[in-house]
Design an enzyme around this catalytic site. Structure first.
Site, mmCIF file in Angstrom:
data_model
loop_
_atom_site.group_PDB
_atom_site.id
_atom_site.type_symbol
_atom_site.label_atom_id
_atom_site.label_comp_id
_atom_site.label_asym_id
_atom_site.label_seq_id
_atom_site.Cartn_x
_atom_site.Cartn_y
_atom_site.Cartn_z
ATOM 1 N N LEU A 90 1.419 -3.507 2.452
ATOM 2 C CA LEU A 90 0.192 -4.417 2.997
ATOM 3 C C LEU A 90 0.787 -4.712 4.437
ATOM 4 C CD1 LEU A 90 -0.108 -6.537 -0.002
ATOM 5 C CD2 LEU A 90 -1.969 -5.300 0.813
ATOM 6 N N TYR A 113 -2.956 8.792 8.868
ATOM 7 C CA TYR A 113 -1.925 8.770 9.752
ATOM 8 C C TYR A 113 -1.297 10.307 9.959
ATOM 9 C CZ TYR A 113 -2.576 3.780 9.303
ATOM 10 O OH TYR A 113 -3.343 2.591 9.252
#
Length: 363
Positions: free
Chosen positions: A24, A178
């Site tokens: 997170l 990504y």
């Protein structure tokens, strides 16, 4: 069948339960991407997780384009991570570092105006978070084939630094649009060299990264994260079962400890599935522990474990507001609600001030 609260072994790690803390991003580092002391308190509060997977952590400046996110490429960062790891260990917890290269999602302002790198020449959709607010992404250049050894060296250096900081293991971030995801999926990868075109070629880079990282940390202390079943941040694939099935097979050959999957449903909170879950394909091809993540509550998580659909569940947002999430799930207690406005803000508010169950009852 096991339950959510039974122990599990992930490679070299013995976990007391199957409730993992998902990575997170929280933005509590410095502008130089150095972790800060308050992060020790935050992670230690959540040490009851079977395994904490840290927020995504940059392997290099080239790969990090999120304000106040931490890195792991230099000695100052290593030294700042050490007390965080110790704080978790002192509470009896286990913590793995997630290794991150953001690829074309790095804004040029993080790179002195230079272009970010990707699998191909392309520009990310929407806008980037920068120190000067949200800005349109810049066009990325294609990473040259002769730069691959340098990229692998960056992963190797980051893995060595993770070991030096005392982490119990690492997770390779190969999800969410990504860099490694940009190489895997044909919606982003239009290369014509050994790293593009066929599925075998597109899986080549993530395999090399896994081999490199496992060679430093140990395959039995290395995991990986994929997000196979829908578009995210402009990255998608025409045949995810095929590409991620082969990727899982290659991760098994490297000997990785586990695969974690972010797979939203058709009505996912952040991203929606466009194909049925790829997890069964991956689970069959990998043969080892598979951890599922995305919009799980306690009941759904217990059902997934008991059915054998998953070996463990990684919880994200519930861990933001519930530092004692495993205890709350075991007692079927109500959960604190997280406040989105403080997800990425600096300081303690919305970070270390959510009450544990005992404190909430006392209040």
């Amino acid at each position: 069948m096991p339950t959510l609260f039974d122990p599990i072994r992930l490679g070299a790690l013995e976990l007391p339960n199957r409730i993992l803390m998902a990575p997170l991003t929280r933005g509590r580092g410095t502008r130089e991407h150095v972790p800060t002391p308050i992060m020790a308190e935050y992670y230690a509060q959540r040490a009851g997780a079977g395994l904490i997977i840290t927020e995504a952590t940059g392997i290099s400046q080239e790969g990090l384009g999120w304000p106040y996110a931490p890195g792991i490429w230099n000695q100052a960062q290593v030294e700042a991570w050490k007390p965080i790891v110790k704080a978790v260990h002192d509470k009896g917890g286990r913590i793995a570092l997630q290794l991150w290269h953001m690829g074309y999602l790095v804004h040029p302002s993080f790179l002195g105006g230079e272009k970010p790198v990707s699998s191909s020449v392309r520009t990310a959709p929407a806008e980037a978070h920068t120190y000067d607010g949200k800005k349109p992404y810049g066009e990325a250049r294609a990473l040259r084939e002769d730069e691959i050894p340098r990229l692998l060296s960056d992963y190797e250096n980051a893995a060595k630094n993770a070991v030096a900081a005392g982490f119990d293991g690492v997770q390779i971030h190969s999800a969410n649009g990504y860099l490694l995801d940009e190489f895997l999926r044909d919606g982003a990868n239009t290369r014509t060299d050994r790293y593009g075109g066929s599925i075998e070629n597109r899986v080549r880079l993530v395999t090399k990264v896994a081999q490199t990282v496992a060679g430093v940390v140990g395959a039995d202390r290395t995991g990986i994260r994929f997000s196979p079943n829908g578009p995210i941040q402009g990255v998608d694939d025409s045949d995810p079962h095929a590409v991620f099935g082969l990727a899982a097979e290659m991760m098994a050959r490297v000997g990785l400890a586990y695969i974690e999957l972010r797979e939203p449903g058709p009505d996912g909170t952040f991203g929606k599935a466009t194909v049925p879950p790829v997890a069964p394909t991956i689970k069959k091809a990998f043969g080892g522990p598979v951890i599922l993540n995305c919009d799980y509550d306690g009941a759904k998580a217990e059902a997934a474990i008991e059915s054998g659909e998953a070996d463990a569940i990684a919880f994200g947002r519930p861990f933001i507001a519930n530092p004692d999430l495993p205890e709350r799930l075991a007692k079927h207690a109500s959960l604190n609600k997280d406040v989105m406005a403080t997800w990425y803000s600096q300081g303690p508010e919305g970070y270390v001030d959510y009450p544990a169950l005992d404190a909430a009852k006392a209040a």
